[in-house]
Scaffold this motif. Structure first.
Motif, PDB file in Angstrom:
ATOM      1  N   PHE A   9       0.831  -1.197   0.000  1.00 53.03           N
ATOM      2  CA  PHE A   9       0.000   0.000   0.000  1.00 53.03           C
ATOM      3  C   PHE A   9       0.870   1.253   0.000  1.00 53.03           C
ATOM      4  CE2 PHE A   9      -2.004   3.508   2.248  1.00 53.03           C
ATOM      5  CZ  PHE A   9      -3.148   3.690   1.474  1.00 53.03           C
ATOM      6  N   HIS A  10       1.895   1.292   0.867  1.00 53.19           N
ATOM      7  CA  HIS A  10       2.698   2.502   1.014  1.00 53.19           C
ATOM      8  C   HIS A  10       3.746   2.670  -0.086  1.00 53.19           C
ATOM      9  CE1 HIS A  10       1.141   4.004   4.802  1.00 53.19           C
ATOM     10  NE2 HIS A  10       0.983   2.747   5.148  1.00 53.19           N
ATOM     11  N   ALA A  11       4.084   1.603  -0.790  1.00 53.57           N
ATOM     12  CA  ALA A  11       5.084   1.703  -1.856  1.00 53.57           C
ATOM     13  C   ALA A  11       4.454   1.802  -3.247  1.00 53.57           C
ATOM     14  CB  ALA A  11       6.023   0.505  -1.804  1.00 53.57           C
ATOM     15  N   VAL A  12       3.196   1.397  -3.392  1.00 51.70           N
ATOM     16  CA  VAL A  12       2.568   1.400  -4.724  1.00 51.70           C
ATOM     17  C   VAL A  12       1.333   2.311  -4.753  1.00 51.70           C
ATOM     18  CG1 VAL A  12       1.477  -0.016  -6.503  1.00 51.70           C
ATOM     19  CG2 VAL A  12       3.397  -0.935  -5.189  1.00 51.70           C
ATOM     20  N   TYR A  13       0.346   1.981  -3.954  1.00 49.47           N
ATOM     21  CA  TYR A  13      -0.939   2.680  -4.039  1.00 49.47           C
ATOM     22  C   TYR A  13      -0.871   4.120  -3.523  1.00 49.47           C
ATOM     23  CZ  TYR A  13      -2.470  -2.102  -4.769  1.00 49.47           C
ATOM     24  OH  TYR A  13      -2.605  -3.368  -5.246  1.00 49.47           O
ATOM     25  N   TRP A  14      -0.275   4.318  -2.356  1.00 51.72           N
ATOM     26  CA  TRP A  14      -0.206   5.652  -1.779  1.00 51.72           C
ATOM     27  C   TRP A  14       0.576   6.614  -2.674  1.00 51.72           C
ATOM     28  CZ3 TRP A  14      -2.848   8.648   1.028  1.00 51.72           C
ATOM     29  CH2 TRP A  14      -2.304   9.782   1.640  1.00 51.72           C
ATOM     30  N   PRO A  15       1.761   6.235  -3.197  1.00 50.34           N
ATOM     31  CA  PRO A  15       2.450   7.153  -4.119  1.00 50.34           C
ATOM     32  C   PRO A  15       1.625   7.455  -5.373  1.00 50.34           C
ATOM     33  CG  PRO A  15       3.990   5.528  -3.313  1.00 50.34           C
ATOM     34  CD  PRO A  15       2.623   5.118  -2.841  1.00 50.34           C
ATOM     35  N   ALA A  16       0.867   6.468  -5.871  1.00 52.10           N
ATOM     36  CA  ALA A  16       0.025   6.706  -7.051  1.00 52.10           C
ATOM     37  C   ALA A  16      -1.058   7.744  -6.730  1.00 52.10           C
ATOM     38  CB  ALA A  16      -0.613   5.406  -7.521  1.00 52.10           C
ATOM     39  N   MET A  17      -1.639   7.654  -5.543  1.00 57.06           N
ATOM     40  CA  MET A  17      -2.650   8.639  -5.139  1.00 57.06           C
ATOM     41  C   MET A  17      -2.026  10.022  -4.977  1.00 57.06           C
ATOM     42  SD  MET A  17      -5.061   6.718  -2.390  1.00 57.06           S
ATOM     43  CE  MET A  17      -4.518   5.067  -2.086  1.00 57.06           C
ATOM     44  N   LEU A  18      -0.847  10.077  -4.390  1.00 54.59           N
ATOM     45  CA  LEU A  18      -0.164  11.364  -4.222  1.00 54.59           C
ATOM     46  C   LEU A  18       0.174  11.974  -5.580  1.00 54.59           C
ATOM     47  CD1 LEU A  18       2.252  10.548  -1.253  1.00 54.59           C
ATOM     48  CD2 LEU A  18       0.214  12.001  -1.187  1.00 54.59           C
ATOM     49  N   MET A  19       0.668  11.144  -6.517  1.00 51.44           N
ATOM     50  CA  MET A  19       1.010  11.660  -7.858  1.00 51.44           C
ATOM     51  C   MET A  19      -0.225  12.170  -8.572  1.00 51.44           C
ATOM     52  SD  MET A  19       4.156   9.167  -9.165  1.00 51.44           S
ATOM     53  CE  MET A  19       3.122   8.152 -10.092  1.00 51.44           C
TER      54      MET A  19
END
Length: 123
Positions: A9-19
C-alpha cells in the motif's frame, strides 16, 4: 518506516494517489520485520506483549537499545525472549565491556597515569 505487511500500500498505491493529486511522493519506504516473543506472534488476546516501559524500568534504556540493535536485523523478523535478553546483555555489556574497562584501568594504575583520572588513585 512501516510494517512489512502494509508495504505494498505505502510503496505502490499511496504514491500513485499522491502523484494523481500532484503532491510529492516519498523518496524511500523502509519496511521493518515483525517482532515476535518466544517464537510466537504477539497479541493482546494472547497476552504475550512486551511492555517497553517495564523493560526500560527493569534493565535501563541503554541495555534495551543495545539488545535490539545488536540482535535484530533491520527488515527481518526478530524474536525476543527475556532469558536471551539477559544473557546477551550480561555477556556483551557486563562481561566484555566490564573486562575492557577493568584491564584499561589496571594499565593506568600500573603505569602511574591514574593520577590524571577524575577519581584519582587513593589506594
Amino acid at each position: 518506516v512501516i510494517g512489512k505487511d502494509i508495504l505494498r500500500f505505502h510503496a505502490v498505491y499511496w504514491p500513485a494517489m499522491l502523484m494523481s493529486a500532484g503532491l510529492p511522493v516519498p523518496k524511500r519506504v523502509f519496511g521493518h520485520g515483525f517482532l515476535t516473543k518466544d517464537g510466537m506472534k504477539m497479541g493482546k488476546s494472547l497476552g504475550n506483549t512486551i511492555d517497553p516501559y517495564d523493560l526500560v524500568d527493569r534493565f535501563g534504556v541503554d541495555a534495551v537499545r543495545f539488545y535490539f540493535l545488536r540482535t535484530l536485523d533491520f527488515g527481518r523478523d526478530g524474536d525476543f525472549a527475556e532469558t536471551r535478553f539477559v544473557d546477551t546483555v550480561n555477556a556483551d555489556l557486563a562481561n566484555s565491556l566490564g573486562n575492557l574497562v577493568n584491564r584499561s584501568l589496571n594499565l593506568l594504575f600500573k603505569n602511574g597515569a591514574a593520577e590524571s583520572l577524575p577519581f584519582g588513585s587513593d589506594e
